[in-house]
Design a protein around this motif. Structure first.
Motif, mmCIF file in Angstrom:
data_model
loop_
_atom_site.group_PDB
_atom_site.id
_atom_site.type_symbol
_atom_site.label_atom_id
_atom_site.label_comp_id
_atom_site.label_asym_id
_atom_site.label_seq_id
_atom_site.Cartn_x
_atom_site.Cartn_y
_atom_site.Cartn_z
ATOM 1 N N GLY A 77 2.324 -9.796 -1.151
ATOM 2 C CA GLY A 77 0.896 -9.152 -1.278
ATOM 3 C C GLY A 77 -0.120 -10.063 -2.067
ATOM 4 O O GLY A 77 -1.264 -9.853 -1.674
ATOM 5 N N ALA B 156 7.217 -0.375 -2.729
ATOM 6 C CA ALA B 156 5.731 -0.253 -3.330
ATOM 7 C C ALA B 156 5.011 0.795 -2.692
ATOM 8 O O ALA B 156 5.333 1.259 -1.627
ATOM 9 C CB ALA B 156 5.236 -1.390 -3.359
ATOM 10 N N HIS B 157 3.961 1.220 -3.336
ATOM 11 C CA HIS B 157 3.055 2.227 -2.866
ATOM 12 C C HIS B 157 1.706 1.902 -3.202
ATOM 13 O O HIS B 157 1.419 1.453 -4.126
ATOM 14 C CB HIS B 157 3.556 3.573 -3.695
ATOM 15 C CG HIS B 157 2.640 4.744 -3.101
ATOM 16 N ND1 HIS B 157 2.535 5.387 -1.832
ATOM 17 C CD2 HIS B 157 1.488 5.339 -3.966
ATOM 18 C CE1 HIS B 157 1.878 6.260 -1.901
ATOM 19 N NE2 HIS B 157 1.219 6.312 -3.079
ATOM 20 N N THR B 158 0.958 1.979 -2.313
ATOM 21 C CA THR B 158 -0.633 1.755 -2.588
ATOM 22 C C THR B 158 -1.404 3.241 -2.472
ATOM 23 O O THR B 158 -1.126 3.932 -1.436
ATOM 24 C CB THR B 158 -1.292 0.859 -1.166
ATOM 25 O OG1 THR B 158 -0.376 -0.152 -1.186
ATOM 26 C CG2 THR B 158 -2.529 0.607 -1.332
ATOM 27 N N THR C 16 -1.431 -1.792 -5.456
ATOM 28 C CA THR C 16 0.184 -1.671 -4.854
ATOM 29 C C THR C 16 0.839 -1.407 -6.089
ATOM 30 O O THR C 16 0.777 -2.435 -7.055
ATOM 31 C CB THR C 16 0.759 -2.496 -3.844
ATOM 32 O OG1 THR C 16 -0.139 -2.486 -2.872
ATOM 33 C CG2 THR C 16 1.830 -2.025 -3.672
#
Length: 408
Positions: A24, A261-263, A339
């Protein structure tokens, strides 16, 4: 004709065997810098007076990527830079036509990888065989970024790669027999068209040419390389018996799954171009301010020296790129437009009393500990108002190394 004195290759640690994906915090510029710095380690920055970047994934089509590229490579801002849009043939053409003291870099995002070649006045000789430029736009990208594909792989193979190889053989003093390697085409096709067992390449774009050159140079015998993209093709012969052997550096860590992962949705932080400009040379060039009175280093620059208390003159000096973790933490709290989770580390730079707060890279969040050693590497820390914001991240030493397998 070109003399190749140094070759380096790089693949991100994320993805799976046969297909790497950029992290990323990576783009074409950061990957080109990763490969370029490795190539310059043997040649030295003084051995280069011109840089060529070849990619179809340039972050900035307006405004240019040259400043960030030069700063990341540690080259002077007056170095001549050419940004070239293209694939494997464009990269091979750039190497063949480069004058001595040129660094040719190439980067791709899908599959992800990068390579760099130092062209000098000594080393293995790369001689052009021929070039065929034809139009067969089976994939096109419009001005708004939309990709259109004419989904006919048989057409691309028959009227693209095979037809161009036949035309190249028809040229006077052109390609004779089968090439040793083909860059820019799927391995399943390449294997049937080459003389012997061709090298397996992790990429299909511009950097495929560099990966192929590295593999052929390691064989230490004359070889023919063809670089293809759709219906265009360039061919050259690499003679490793001439001059000194090329320095080859491979940074190809073993493939690992992308961490979960989480955005969190939210408004992006707008860019302040005034602040961006003030910090650029120190942040992207990795330079600290040095007090001219006592020699104390400060990053970022201070109004008053904390060593002697003066408010005198400062000068910028390069910082070490080796570091050790002083302390670290992992952020799990959702942050709008970021993220999570991600790890931060305060690292102390070797040989200095400078400590820097940086994100970790090439490692799973939470895997870096106090006392770990590593290096600082250029990364894209954010994209603000469409502008890539570059800075440095800590890459720990324990990232496993490995070798890439074929791209299908």
């Amino acid at each position: 004709m070109a003399y190749v004195s140094g070759i380096s290759t790089y693949v991100p640690p994320w993805g799976e065997v046969g297909r790497r994906v950029p992290g990323g915090d990576e783009d074409a510029v950061t990957m080109a810098v990763e490969a370029g710095r490795a190539a310059l380690e043997a040649a030295g920055t003084g051995a280069v007076e011109r840089v060529v970047l070849v990619s179809r994934d340039l972050p900035l089509l307006e405004g240019g990527n040259s400043a960030a590229l030069l700063a990341g490579l540690g080259l002077p801002p007056d170095t001549d830079v050419v940004e070239r849009l293209g694939g494997a043939p464009a990269a091979l053409d750039a190497i063949l036509t480069a004058r001595p003291r040129t660094l040719v870099t190439a980067a791709d995002l899908d599959p992800a990888g990068a390579g760099a070649v130092v062209v000098s006045s000594n080393g293995p000789v790369l001689r052009p065989v021929g070039r065929v430029t034809r139009s067969l736009p089976v994939q096109a990208r419009s001005a708004n970024g939309v990709v259109h594909r004419y989904d006919d792989p048989r057409l691309l193979r028959e009227r693209g790669l095979l037809a161009s190889l036949d035309r190249l053989r028809e040229h006077d003093n052109g390609l004779e027999g089968r090439p040793t390697a083909i860059a820019g085409a799927p391995f399943a096709q390449v294997r049937a068209l080459c003389d012997g067992e061709p090298p397996k390449l992790p990429v299909l774009g511009a950097s495929a040419t560099v990966f192929a050159l590295a593999a052929l140079a390691e064989r230490k015998e004359p070889a023919t390389l063809a670089a293809a993209e759709q219906a265009s093709l360039t061919a050259a012969v690499l003679d490793t018996s001439a001059g000194e052997p090329a320095h080859i550096h491979r940074l190809e860590p073993a493939a690992r799954a992308v961490p979960a992962a989480h955005t969190t949705p939210g408004l992006d932080m707008p860019v302040s171009l005034a602040a961006y400009d003030r910090a650029f040379e120190s942040k992207v060039g990795w330079k600290a301010a040095r007090c001219e009175s006592c020699g104390t280093l400060a990053l970022p620059r201070r109004y008053r020296c904390r060593g002697c208390g003066t408010e005198g003159e400062w000068s910028l000096v390069p910082l070490p790129r080796r570091a050790v973790v002083y302390t670290t933490t992992t952020v799990h709290v959702p942050v709008p437009s970021l993220t999570t989770p991600y790890s931060l580390a305060v690292v102390q730079l070797d040989g200095t009393d400078v400590r820097v707060l940086a994100r970790t890279t090439a490692a799973e969040p939470g895997s870096v500990s106090i006392g770990d050693t590593g290096r600082m590497t250029l990364r894209r820390v954010a994209v603000r108002s469409g502008v890539p914001d570059y800075g440095y991240a800590f890459w720990p030493d324990d990232v496993p190394e490995g070798h890439e397998e074929e791209v299908r």
